[in-house]
Design a protein around this motif. Sequence first.
Motif, PDB file in Angstrom:
ATOM      1  N   ARG A 123       0.351   2.798  -4.962  1.00  0.00           N
ATOM      2  CA  ARG A 123       0.478   1.433  -5.490  1.00  0.00           C
ATOM      3  C   ARG A 123       0.233   1.388  -7.000  1.00  0.00           C
ATOM      4  NH1 ARG A 123       3.668   0.247  -1.920  1.00  0.00           N
ATOM      5  NH2 ARG A 123       2.903  -0.508   0.119  1.00  0.00           N
TER       6      ARG A 123
ATOM      7  N   LEU B 179      -3.689   4.066  -2.666  1.00  0.00           N
ATOM      8  CA  LEU B 179      -4.120   3.619  -3.991  1.00  0.00           C
ATOM      9  C   LEU B 179      -3.272   4.272  -5.083  1.00  0.00           C
ATOM     10  CD1 LEU B 179      -6.102   2.384  -6.071  1.00  0.00           C
ATOM     11  CD2 LEU B 179      -7.587   4.372  -5.673  1.00  0.00           C
TER      12      LEU B 179
ATOM     13  N   ASP C 123      -3.156  -2.873   3.255  1.00  0.00           N
ATOM     14  CA  ASP C 123      -2.066  -2.882   2.279  1.00  0.00           C
ATOM     15  C   ASP C 123      -1.305  -4.207   2.315  1.00  0.00           C
ATOM     16  OD1 ASP C 123      -0.335  -1.843   0.308  1.00  0.00           O
ATOM     17  OD2 ASP C 123       1.067  -1.130   1.831  1.00  0.00           O
TER      18      ASP C 123
ATOM     19  N   THR D  58     -10.411   0.781  -1.215  1.00  0.00           N
ATOM     20  CA  THR D  58     -10.533   2.221  -0.959  1.00  0.00           C
ATOM     21  C   THR D  58     -11.992   2.642  -0.866  1.00  0.00           C
ATOM     22  OG1 THR D  58      -8.437   2.669  -2.092  1.00  0.00           O
ATOM     23  CG2 THR D  58      -9.968   4.519  -1.851  1.00  0.00           C
TER      24      THR D  58
ATOM     25  N   TYR E 136      -7.248  -2.696  -4.875  1.00  0.00           N
ATOM     26  CA  TYR E 136      -6.985  -1.474  -4.110  1.00  0.00           C
ATOM     27  C   TYR E 136      -8.125  -0.460  -4.280  1.00  0.00           C
ATOM     28  CZ  TYR E 136      -2.305  -2.538  -2.403  1.00  0.00           C
ATOM     29  OH  TYR E 136      -1.246  -3.090  -1.713  1.00  0.00           O
TER      30      TYR E 136
ATOM     31  N   SER F   4      -4.582  -6.304  -9.035  1.00  0.00           N
ATOM     32  CA  SER F   4      -4.085  -5.509  -7.913  1.00  0.00           C
ATOM     33  C   SER F   4      -4.776  -4.147  -7.852  1.00  0.00           C
ATOM     34  CB  SER F   4      -2.575  -5.323  -8.038  1.00  0.00           C
ATOM     35  OG  SER F   4      -2.087  -4.482  -7.013  1.00  0.00           O
TER      36      SER F   4
END
Length: 562
Positions: free
Chosen positions: A484, A481, A437, A457, A453, A449
């Motif tokens: 965010r 995820l 993160d 993941t 992520y 972004s």
Amino acid sequence: MFSFDLNSINSALADSGRPISGVDFSGKSLKLDSAQDAQPIVDAINACPDLQYLTLTGNTLGVSAAQAIAKALEHHPELKIARFSDMFTGRMKTEIPPALAALGDGMITAGARLSVLDLSDNAFGPIGVEGLAKLLQSDVCSELEELRLNNNGLGITGGRLLANALAARPRKLKIFIAGRNRLENDGAKALANVFQNMDTLEEVAMPQNGIYHVGVTALSRAFSHNSRLAALNLNDNTVGAKGAEAIAAALVNLKNLKSINFGDCLLKSKGAKALAKAFKDNSLLLESLDLSHNEIGREACMDVVDAITALPDSADRLSRVVLAGNSLGGASNKKIMRDKLGASAELSDGEGSEDEYVTDSESEHSGSEGEGEEGEGSQNSEDSATEDAQHLDDSHSNITLDTSGVEEVETDVGRFLQQPSLDNLMKLGANATDVIDAHLQSIKDPSDSIRAYVEATLCVSGLSDQSAKAMDLSQQMYQLLIKRAGETHAASWLLANTVLTHLKLIKSEDKSPTIRWSLPPCYVSLARCIGAPYFPAALRDTLLFFAAAKKTTMPCVEVLFR
């Protein structure tokens, strides 16, 4: 903006001899998320004993609302007209296919036979056609006469998918509308193959689709098999001289053509002359003609006027002739044109203006055309390449992780994202999620972004079958995820689209993702968290919808349905 077309409804239902009845919720701006939200529409459908039409234009439907409406439609085999335009404003693009599929399933269960289907102004793109394909291939659309798909962002892939769905059975389409869809040459050619096997078309409108002479030529050949064609609109495509010559050749078989709109099609003088000759040779009984803004010289403009006014009834027949934006010559030329065309003449852009567009050269020689054709040809060589390249087979075995937007430095996280092995994951320590993160927080662009992520993941999830710790970390990564993504403005569609492409449930419309994670453990990990309270319901429904369509080709998705 939607306008209620009573004439269309009357025409579609004329053979029934029944009074027209149905349900119209157009323009009410209702936001229908749940089944409860859709209850007023459900009640209206249930209360209508003879539901010949249903109009939902100008509202926005979520999946659950669509499913509730679909359930009500199961009891109405008499439905003939479905007007579902401008119906998904503010929805994730990935919400639309399951909503469309649900409505289609309701009509299929009922055994309805549609004559009109309008899905215009729904920006669902190629994946929307996937939700629509089952309906188009079913008996519900076996008698379809009018299909409106204007401004749907289909692209080349969507055009091909649409053509495949339409080609599944013989068609009796009379009206086909598909403007502003970026179909380009390949999409146009795919649809031309469908049109060629029909002889029923009466109106075709495909403006603003980036079609060049190659696609126009294919369409022209198809139109020649449809002798009933009365209205043709290819406005704002690059028809050019070559395309005009192809259309001119088809006019021999199009004696019923009454309306032509080729405005902004870069016809130039050569293309206009080819059309003028065909109009005259075939004694075409045109009523409306738009050749505005085509860089046509004064002599060619006069040829067009002479051709369409050659028959003695032209003054009574012609309602609109638009030549504005071309080089018409001086006042005397314009007076001759106005005298011949009468009230139908539209020769100026501005009311009362006598100024017209003048080409760089008034020459009528082929040299002035060659430059335009060369530009057309060079564009044609590229106009389909970009999107085609996006849809090449993505079953690669040795590909590298796309980490665009991530500043990869020689750190443990950087190495893991480049080489997602269990050893590299364990080197990140017990708080691997926090470490990842912190590494990704520096990315400011929302799409970059979310992509980063999602990829991180899946890098972790792809290892979840190798150790209990990796499985635990993958569950933590999914929570991170979702968190965010929720902090990013307008992230719902970005998140769904990115997860779908990176799990290979759909093909990317932009840059195809490159992956180095194993998909089966990714689906096992996803199955463990997809029902969790933090997991967005809309994302869950979307993933399950697309996964259901992949059961036969991707057995690993089955774990989501256990």
